[in-house]
Design a protein around this motif. Structure first.
Motif, PDB file in Angstrom:
ATOM      1  N   VAL A  52      43.293  34.053  46.327  1.00 24.61           N
ATOM      2  CA  VAL A  52      42.955  35.276  45.593  1.00 24.61           C
ATOM      3  C   VAL A  52      42.497  34.935  44.174  1.00 24.61           C
ATOM      4  O   VAL A  52      41.562  35.538  43.642  1.00 24.61           O
ATOM      5  CB  VAL A  52      44.144  36.262  45.582  1.00 24.61           C
ATOM      6  N   ALA A  57      40.895  32.216  43.348  1.00 20.03           N
ATOM      7  CA  ALA A  57      39.520  31.705  43.501  1.00 20.03           C
ATOM      8  C   ALA A  57      38.536  32.854  43.697  1.00 20.03           C
ATOM      9  O   ALA A  57      37.417  32.827  43.188  1.00 20.03           O
ATOM     10  CB  ALA A  57      39.454  30.732  44.672  1.00 20.03           C
ATOM     11  N   GLU A  58      38.956  33.875  44.431  1.00 17.43           N
ATOM     12  CA  GLU A  58      38.081  35.022  44.676  1.00 17.43           C
ATOM     13  C   GLU A  58      37.750  35.748  43.381  1.00 17.43           C
ATOM     14  O   GLU A  58      36.588  36.063  43.097  1.00 17.43           O
ATOM     15  CB  GLU A  58      38.765  35.992  45.654  1.00 17.43           C
ATOM     16  N   GLU A  59      38.785  36.012  42.599  1.00 18.96           N
ATOM     17  CA  GLU A  59      38.547  36.785  41.381  1.00 18.96           C
ATOM     18  C   GLU A  59      37.788  35.965  40.339  1.00 18.96           C
ATOM     19  O   GLU A  59      36.995  36.512  39.576  1.00 18.96           O
ATOM     20  CB  GLU A  59      39.872  37.302  40.812  1.00 18.96           C
ATOM     21  N   VAL A  60      38.030  34.660  40.325  1.00 16.74           N
ATOM     22  CA  VAL A  60      37.259  33.795  39.426  1.00 16.74           C
ATOM     23  C   VAL A  60      35.785  33.818  39.838  1.00 16.74           C
ATOM     24  O   VAL A  60      34.890  33.977  39.000  1.00 16.74           O
ATOM     25  CB  VAL A  60      37.809  32.356  39.445  1.00 16.74           C
ATOM     26  N   ALA A  61      35.540  33.678  41.133  1.00 14.76           N
ATOM     27  CA  ALA A  61      34.154  33.689  41.616  1.00 14.76           C
ATOM     28  C   ALA A  61      33.489  35.025  41.301  1.00 14.76           C
ATOM     29  O   ALA A  61      32.312  35.078  40.915  1.00 14.76           O
ATOM     30  CB  ALA A  61      34.124  33.422  43.121  1.00 14.76           C
ATOM     31  N   ALA A  62      34.240  36.113  41.454  1.00  6.56           N
ATOM     32  CA  ALA A  62      33.668  37.448  41.235  1.00  6.56           C
ATOM     33  C   ALA A  62      33.263  37.631  39.777  1.00  6.56           C
ATOM     34  O   ALA A  62      32.136  38.055  39.482  1.00  6.56           O
ATOM     35  CB  ALA A  62      34.670  38.529  41.653  1.00  6.56           C
ATOM     36  N   MET A  84      34.196  24.773  38.389  1.00  4.55           N
ATOM     37  CA  MET A  84      34.305  25.819  39.418  1.00  4.55           C
ATOM     38  C   MET A  84      34.245  25.202  40.799  1.00  4.55           C
ATOM     39  O   MET A  84      33.392  24.399  41.094  1.00  4.55           O
ATOM     40  CB  MET A  84      33.117  26.796  39.267  1.00  4.55           C
ATOM     41  N   VAL A 103      29.664  43.997  42.588  1.00  4.40           N
ATOM     42  CA  VAL A 103      29.952  42.565  42.526  1.00  4.40           C
ATOM     43  C   VAL A 103      29.984  41.951  43.930  1.00  4.40           C
ATOM     44  O   VAL A 103      29.414  40.878  44.162  1.00  4.40           O
ATOM     45  CB  VAL A 103      31.281  42.301  41.784  1.00  4.40           C
ATOM     46  N   MET A 115      27.708  38.936  45.547  1.00  5.39           N
ATOM     47  CA  MET A 115      28.279  37.731  46.158  1.00  5.39           C
ATOM     48  C   MET A 115      27.723  37.529  47.565  1.00  5.39           C
ATOM     49  O   MET A 115      27.337  36.422  47.945  1.00  5.39           O
ATOM     50  CB  MET A 115      29.808  37.828  46.203  1.00  5.39           C
TER      51      MET A 115
END
Lengths: 356, 386
Positions: A243, A245-250, B1, B291, B295
């Motif tokens: 989760v 990683a998801e929010e960082v990516a978003a 990242m 968003v 993605m």
């Protein structure tokens, strides 16, 4: 991403890695600008990267703010490059020496022209929670006047109420009682545009800091053993990491997209990026601290440099709730038939960089 | 990242395609009259799927040499998102279009491509996926349905479950064991394209809690499958099914399922969308749609660039399907009234959405297992970086 931006990121990461130690953090916690680090940033031209003659645009300024976040760097670099030098540059006024502060269009700001010459007006009022306001040699701000908003370059304030955010980053309130501005010009943008840019820069810094917390958490969870195995092998811990990683990516993508958005999509793209930053800040701090356990809640551990910034930045330049309100008001006002065209609006004009 | 989503947007040419789709959709589904379907839970309408075929919007990624338009993943994305937003009945062609066509292109024999791809493009053959079994849900590699060598082919025995559309599909692409289990459960699996009209097949319906017939059980008893119906290499089934996952996991169907509900809420319950609290909550949903769409589009663009964004796709699926459920919760709370399944368009759609939400985070593999897979990749990536 262009090679120039990659180079910029590497330069900043290297610079912060070398110059962002305990001494700089101690200085910053006392409201002082870490001199050596700042001098390096000035030397390399990074502090006025937003000036029109630098050739840098929003993608570069966003990259700078992300790097500040990644390093939890205790300097107002994102504000100086992304706001102060941009706003001053847009008016054609000459840059001032020393640290140039920038007002944030805080809701409690109230600055107006009360006399003087058009090029050197007398101003009165208050600028609230200005980043590094007390340390600034000059401050750029928007002031109200009968002829619309004016950009004023102000001398250092004499009446200062020191403040800080949770990460000890100075947020000083400055009072001006009939002070003559060093320079002034009609504002090329309104307060909403300044707020939007500030929000985007904070969202960018959030993406950087949250990404760093994720890296730290992945490394720690892979190394720390309990019950004879790395805690990363526990599903409950894995869910936290995913989760995060998801929010960082978003937020990372939302910010990069917003930096490329044109006039038709900019408002939504920036607001969505700030909302994404708020969500990322909440999830990454909560889950990140949970992964680290008690050691992450100590002063010796570096995690707090990031989590305190994330907790502060989520409410600066408009809380995520204010920004979601902006989006919601527009969406409800536009009605059901406009909902999908809004959500699926293309970036305009299609940026070259976005199509490779 | 540790993940990479690059910003992208639709080109002028992709926007032209979108305009065509929007005109088509507006004619097919006049606003205010049509009860939208919810994503891939929508009804199967072979007739509608054939209309799409006539527009050239099925099997879009198939190249000209197999009779297709040779479009990109992003062009397919453009068509699919417009259909989902309208709540169009897309189920009939869904599996063939999303899953089977790319799998055939990648692993199929020349003969299979010539036979099946034109049928997918023309809306003349419907496919379904024989994956899950009563004892193999999330742990797919543990399937026990098995095929044993015989003259000129294989004899298939076993049982599949949760097979969407097996009651109207022509073929079931079946994952089965073609070599005995010898410790490594990912080895010895193969994919067979099974004609559902073959002797020895029985399809039994599973009725869902909304009364819909979407899923089935499929029983195979000594079903003969000729050699030419083996998809890809014998024993390579696990690699084949997992390599399709980036296509399956990140598409607009993973975050737009409940979009029609929010749209109709704004249209028919506008007075409930008034005030700071409602605006804040609706704004959060719109921001998330923006968003997630960026993605998902970014993953489609990566696929067109020949990349395999497997982790990125997994993250989009987990986030998107969780969000689809949140949308239903928020809309229900804003509507702030007892549910009336027999009420107006909004009431009916909310009722339908409420009782189908559990499936959003289950289909195509549970989110829990998805997170486990994603975490392993993230940790491997972090290990490499360290």
């Amino acid at each position: 991403m262009s090679e120039e931006i990659e180079l910029l990121e590497q330069t900043l990461d290297a610079l912060f890695a070398r110059h962002c130690g305990p001494a700089e953090r101690t200085a910053a916690a006392q409201g002082l600008l870490p001199e050596r680090l700042w001098a390096r940033l000035v030397e390399t031209g990074l502090t006025d990267l937003g000036a029109p003659d630098s050739g840098a645009g929003l993608p570069e300024l966003v990259a700078v703010a992300m790097a500040v976040g990644r390093a939890a760097a205790p300097v107002p670099l994102a504000e100086a490059s992304g706001l102060a030098s941009w706003l001053l540059g847009a008016t054609g006024l000459d840059p001032a020496d020393g640290l140039l502060g920038c007002a944030t269009t805080h809701p409690d700001d109230d600055l107006r022209l009360v006399g003087g010459e058009p090029a050197a007006p007398v101003v009165r009022g208050v600028l609230t929670r200005v980043p590094w306001g007390a340390a600034a040699g000059h401050v750029v701000a928007l002031a109200r006047s009968d002829r619309g908003p004016v950009v004023v370059l102000l001398p250092a304030a004499t009446q200062v109420e020191r403040g800080a955010n949770l990460a000890d980053e100075p947020r000083d309130t400055l009072r001006y009682a009939d002070v003559t501005a060093v320079a002034a010009a009609p504002a090329p943008v309104d307060a909403a545009a300044v707020l939007r840019r500030g929000a985007l820069l904070r969202a960018a810094a959030t993406a950087g800091a949250a990404g760093r917390v994720l890296e730290l958490a992945l490394a720690y969870a892979g190394a720390r053993e309990q019950f004879g195995r790395p805690i990363a092998t526990f599903q409950a811990v894995q869910h936290h990491l995913v989760v995060m990683a998801e929010e960082v990516a978003a937020v990372d993508l939302a910010v990069r997209v917003a930096a490329l958005a044109g006039p038709d999509t900019e408002a939504l793209a920036v607001a969505a990026a700030k909302v994404a930053a708020g969500t990322a800040a909440a999830e990454v701090t909560r889950r990140g601290h949970q992964v680290f356990g008690a050691i992450g809640a100590t002063i010796e551990h570096p995690l707090h440099h990031y989590s305190k910034r994330l907790w502060s930045w989520q409410d600066e330049f408009g809380t995520d709730r204010q920004w979601s309100g902006v989006i919601g008001r527009a969406a409800v006002g536009a009605g059901a038939d406009a909902l999908w065209p809004t959500v699926s609006a293309p970036l305009d004009p299609a940026p070259e960089a976005a199509l490779r | 990242m540790s993940t990479r989503f690059r910003p992208t947007t639709l080109t002028g040419h992709e926007l032209e395609l979108r305009e065509q789709v929007r005109r088509f959709v507006a004619e097919e589904f006049p606003a205010g009259e049509y009860l939208p379907g919810l994503g891939i839970n929508a009804e199967a309408s072979p007739e509608f799927s054939r209309k799409l075929a006539r527009q050239g919007w099925l099997g879009m990624v198939v190249p000209a040499e197999y009779g297709g338009p040779g479009r990109t993943a992003v062009e397919r994305f453009v068509v699919v998102e417009e259909l989902l937003v309208a709540g169009a009945p897309i189920s009939a062609h869904w599996v063939g279009d999303r899953q089977t066509a790319p799998a055939l292109l990648k692993f199929g024999s020349e003969e299979q491509k010539r036979r099946f791809l034109p049928a997918i493009i023309g809306g003349e053959a419907w496919f379904c996926l024989g994956m899950s079994e009563p004892g193999s849900g999330s742990d797919l590699a543990s399937v026990r349905t098995s095929a044993v060598r015989t003259d000129g082919g294989w004899v298939l025995n076993g049982q599949k479950i949760w097979t969407s559309g097996a009651h109207y599909a022509d073929f079931v692409v079946t994952l089965c064991r073609t070599a005995p289990l010898d410790g490594v459960k990912h080895a010895g699996l193969s994919q067979l394209i099974v004609d559902l009209r073959s002797p020895g097949i029985e399809v039994r319906p599973i009725m869902m809690l909304n009364g819909f017939h979407h899923f089935n059980e499929v029983f195979f008893t000594d079903v003969f499958v000729p050699d030419e119906m083996v998809l890809g290499a014998v024993g390579d089934g696990w690699h084949q099914v997992t390599s399709e996952l980036a296509y399956e996991r990140s598409g607009p169907d993973r975050f737009l399922t409940s979009f029609p509900l929010l749209r109709i809420f704004l249209a028919l319950r506008a007075r409930r969308a008034v005030g700071a609290e409602a605006e804040h909550r609706i704004g959060r949903l719109v921001a998330r749609y923006w968003v997630l769409r960026q993605m998902s589009l970014s993953v489609a663009r990566s696929l067109d660039a020949g990349e395999v964004p497997a982790v990125e796709a997994a993250l989009v699926k987990d986030m998107g399907t969780t969000f689809e459920q949140q949308v239903v919760d928020v809309v229900r709370e804003l509507a702030d009234a007892e549910q009336r399944p027999g009420g107006d368009l909004f009431d009916r759609l909310l009722a339908e959405a409420t009782i189908t939400t559990p499936t959003f985070t289950l289909r195509g593999g549970t989110n829990e297992v998805l997170r486990q897979v994603a975490a392993k990749s993230l940790l491997r990536g972090a290990g490499r970086a360290a």
